[in-house]
Design an enzyme around this catalytic site. Sequence first.
Site, mmCIF file in Angstrom:
data_model
loop_
_atom_site.group_PDB
_atom_site.id
_atom_site.type_symbol
_atom_site.label_atom_id
_atom_site.label_comp_id
_atom_site.label_asym_id
_atom_site.label_seq_id
_atom_site.Cartn_x
_atom_site.Cartn_y
_atom_site.Cartn_z
ATOM 1 C CE1 TYR A 149 13.260 28.855 57.341
ATOM 2 C CE2 TYR A 149 12.658 26.642 58.026
ATOM 3 C CZ TYR A 149 12.371 27.994 57.968
ATOM 4 O OH TYR A 149 11.220 28.484 58.548
ATOM 5 N N GLY A 211 2.172 12.002 47.900
ATOM 6 C CA GLY A 211 1.172 12.838 48.578
ATOM 7 C C GLY A 211 0.744 12.275 49.926
ATOM 8 N NE ARG A 215 5.600 19.333 55.771
ATOM 9 C CZ ARG A 215 6.205 18.238 55.320
ATOM 10 N NH1 ARG A 215 5.742 17.043 55.645
ATOM 11 N NH2 ARG A 215 7.281 18.324 54.569
HETATM 12 P P1 NAD Z 1 7.998 35.199 54.551
HETATM 13 O O1 NAD Z 1 9.030 34.759 53.589
HETATM 14 O O2 NAD Z 1 6.685 35.661 54.040
HETATM 15 O O3 NAD Z 1 8.562 36.362 55.479
HETATM 16 C C1 NAD Z 1 9.919 36.519 55.805
HETATM 17 C C2 NAD Z 1 10.246 38.010 55.772
HETATM 18 O O4 NAD Z 1 11.630 38.188 56.131
HETATM 19 C C3 NAD Z 1 10.083 38.614 54.360
HETATM 20 O O5 NAD Z 1 9.382 39.833 54.446
HETATM 21 C C4 NAD Z 1 11.514 38.820 53.890
HETATM 22 O O6 NAD Z 1 11.639 39.844 52.940
HETATM 23 C C5 NAD Z 1 12.217 39.101 55.208
HETATM 24 N N1 NAD Z 1 13.662 38.832 55.173
HETATM 25 C C6 NAD Z 1 14.292 37.735 54.698
HETATM 26 N N2 NAD Z 1 15.618 37.851 54.867
HETATM 27 C C7 NAD Z 1 15.825 39.054 55.478
HETATM 28 C C8 NAD Z 1 16.982 39.739 55.908
HETATM 29 N N3 NAD Z 1 18.214 39.225 55.762
HETATM 30 N N4 NAD Z 1 16.831 40.962 56.482
HETATM 31 C C9 NAD Z 1 15.605 41.515 56.641
HETATM 32 N N5 NAD Z 1 14.474 40.896 56.249
HETATM 33 C C10 NAD Z 1 14.585 39.682 55.675
HETATM 34 O O7 NAD Z 1 7.802 33.996 55.589
HETATM 35 P P2 NAD Z 1 6.785 33.835 56.819
HETATM 36 O O8 NAD Z 1 5.979 32.625 56.574
HETATM 37 O O9 NAD Z 1 6.130 35.105 57.125
HETATM 38 O O10 NAD Z 1 7.814 33.462 57.977
HETATM 39 C C11 NAD Z 1 8.194 34.405 58.967
HETATM 40 C C12 NAD Z 1 9.108 33.720 59.972
HETATM 41 O O11 NAD Z 1 8.431 32.627 60.591
HETATM 42 C C13 NAD Z 1 10.387 33.151 59.361
HETATM 43 O O12 NAD Z 1 11.463 33.357 60.251
HETATM 44 C C14 NAD Z 1 10.091 31.673 59.238
HETATM 45 O O13 NAD Z 1 11.251 30.902 59.318
HETATM 46 C C15 NAD Z 1 9.180 31.442 60.443
HETATM 47 N N6 NAD Z 1 8.306 30.283 60.222
HETATM 48 C C16 NAD Z 1 7.212 30.374 59.416
HETATM 49 C C17 NAD Z 1 6.428 29.257 59.223
HETATM 50 C C18 NAD Z 1 5.186 29.292 58.363
HETATM 51 O O14 NAD Z 1 4.566 28.245 58.179
HETATM 52 N N7 NAD Z 1 4.747 30.408 57.848
HETATM 53 C C19 NAD Z 1 6.757 28.044 59.847
HETATM 54 C C20 NAD Z 1 7.896 27.992 60.621
HETATM 55 C C21 NAD Z 1 8.651 29.130 60.842
HETATM 56 N N1 UDP Z 2 4.308 20.050 48.374
HETATM 57 C C1 UDP Z 2 3.615 19.487 47.312
HETATM 58 N N2 UDP Z 2 3.322 20.264 46.228
HETATM 59 C C2 UDP Z 2 3.648 21.588 46.172
HETATM 60 C C3 UDP Z 2 4.353 22.167 47.270
HETATM 61 C C4 UDP Z 2 4.662 21.367 48.336
HETATM 62 O O1 UDP Z 2 3.283 18.300 47.324
HETATM 63 O O2 UDP Z 2 3.325 22.237 45.153
HETATM 64 C C5 UDP Z 2 4.604 19.217 49.533
HETATM 65 C C6 UDP Z 2 6.055 19.239 49.983
HETATM 66 O O3 UDP Z 2 6.809 18.247 49.295
HETATM 67 C C7 UDP Z 2 5.922 18.934 51.457
HETATM 68 C C8 UDP Z 2 4.583 19.574 51.848
HETATM 69 O O4 UDP Z 2 3.872 19.748 50.632
HETATM 70 O O5 UDP Z 2 5.825 17.547 51.680
HETATM 71 C C9 UDP Z 2 4.728 20.903 52.551
HETATM 72 O O6 UDP Z 2 5.581 21.706 51.765
HETATM 73 P P1 UDP Z 2 5.883 23.223 52.092
HETATM 74 O O7 UDP Z 2 6.899 23.681 51.096
HETATM 75 O O8 UDP Z 2 4.615 23.983 52.203
HETATM 76 O O9 UDP Z 2 6.511 23.233 53.566
HETATM 77 P P2 UDP Z 2 7.515 22.286 54.387
HETATM 78 O O10 UDP Z 2 6.683 21.798 55.509
HETATM 79 O O11 UDP Z 2 8.000 21.160 53.538
HETATM 80 O O12 UDP Z 2 8.611 23.208 54.784
#
Ligand code: NAD
Ligand code: UDP
Length: 319
Positions: A149, A211, A215
């Site tokens: 990732y 814990g 974040r």
């Molecule tokens: P999510 O998993 O809910 O959404 C991701 C979407 O992408 C899903 O609908 C999935 O089916 C689709 N997808 C995955 N692989 C695919 C592919 N090969 N082709 C087409 N579709 C595909 O996650 P999210 O939280 O909505 O995240 C959306 C974006 O934001 C991601 O790129 C993620 O890396 C980024 N992001 C999210 C967070 C967060 O905290 N939510 C933080 C950092 C970055």
């Molecule tokens: N975490 C936790 N319990 C859970 C899920 C996550 O303690 O059931 C912790 C995880 O180890 C990390 C933080 O919560 O330190 C945030 O995890 P998350 O998977 O939401 O996102 P990350 O920021 O690690 O991508």
Amino acid sequence: MAKGYRKKILVTGGAGFLGSHLCERLLLDGHDVLCVDNFYTGTKDNIARLLENHCFEVMRHDVTFPLYVEVDEIYNLACPASPIHYQHDPVQTTKTSVHGAINMLGLAKRVKAKIFQASTSEVYGDPIVHPQTESYWGNVNPIGTRSCYDEGKRCAETLFFDYYRQHKLRIKVGRIFNTYGPRMHPNDGRVVSNFIVQALKNEPITLYGDGNQSRSFCYVDDLIEAFVRLMDTPDDFPGPMNLGNPNEFTIRQLAETVIELTGARSELTFLPLPSDDPRQRQPDITLAREMLGWEPTTVLRDGLTRTIEYFDRLLRAIK
Ligand code: NAD
Ligand code: UDP
């Protein structure tokens, strides 16, 4: 582009948590939205309501394959975001970030579209600089279980900036910090949804490690506003830009707040810390404040309350 102009906008990953909120927002702003998703972690339920809108279209497609459509703007969100899901098929995760970026950048180049990349705070890895500014290059393990990732997203950023320099593409790179809210999947595996679902079922709250890792949690509506504002910045501004809420909490504090807000009888249970789990994370959002006139307005307790209401309704419906 003149205000009020109806744009054709592609949202990859549009059936996911963030993508579905973004599609909804863009439709409200009066645009035509094409949602592309392979439904790996996203669901049709997330976009079911939007299908009634004649300006909304959905296409099942994997972004690791080329896509030929005509659009004015692209938001590239396709990629599983939860560690459990992105580690389930790590090769596909890297392909989604890297091949997906190549395909979407190629599309943007062909149709001269502006393109936004959903990058991540994970590009900073387990950060040594705190809070993280955009100028920090990060501390990332290239061969660990999170690398598919982290490095996939880093490579995507590289591709975006090479297309910007080499092909003069209009790019916007947003580095998203932990975001939560309604439409996270109940089995998503990320901390906020895990804790809320566990609390609503009065099951033990699973704390990984002690814990004390931290974040900074942003509510989804705040983040989507930042996406749209970043897309509207001048063409000579590619980013990267941190997008998130700088209020930092330990995971233990999060667990205690969820227990209090749900009134759960859950106890805390401690499980091993996953490898390479970042110890702390907090965005420096000075750039976003200055360039977008934006900052998050939803405090954690309010955002959690709305998210708890969502999961409460969902769990009652599937009982
Ligand atoms: P999510 O998993 O809910 O959404 C991701 C979407 O992408 C899903 O609908 C999935 O089916 C689709 N997808 C995955 N692989 C695919 C592919 N090969 N082709 C087409 N579709 C595909 O996650 P999210 O939280 O909505 O995240 C959306 C974006 O934001 C991601 O790129 C993620 O890396 C980024 N992001 C999210 C967070 C967060 O905290 N939510 C933080 C950092 C970055
Ligand atoms: N975490 C936790 N319990 C859970 C899920 C996550 O303690 O059931 C912790 C995880 O180890 C990390 C933080 O919560 O330190 C945030 O995890 P998350 O998977 O939401 O996102 P990350 O920021 O690690 O991508």
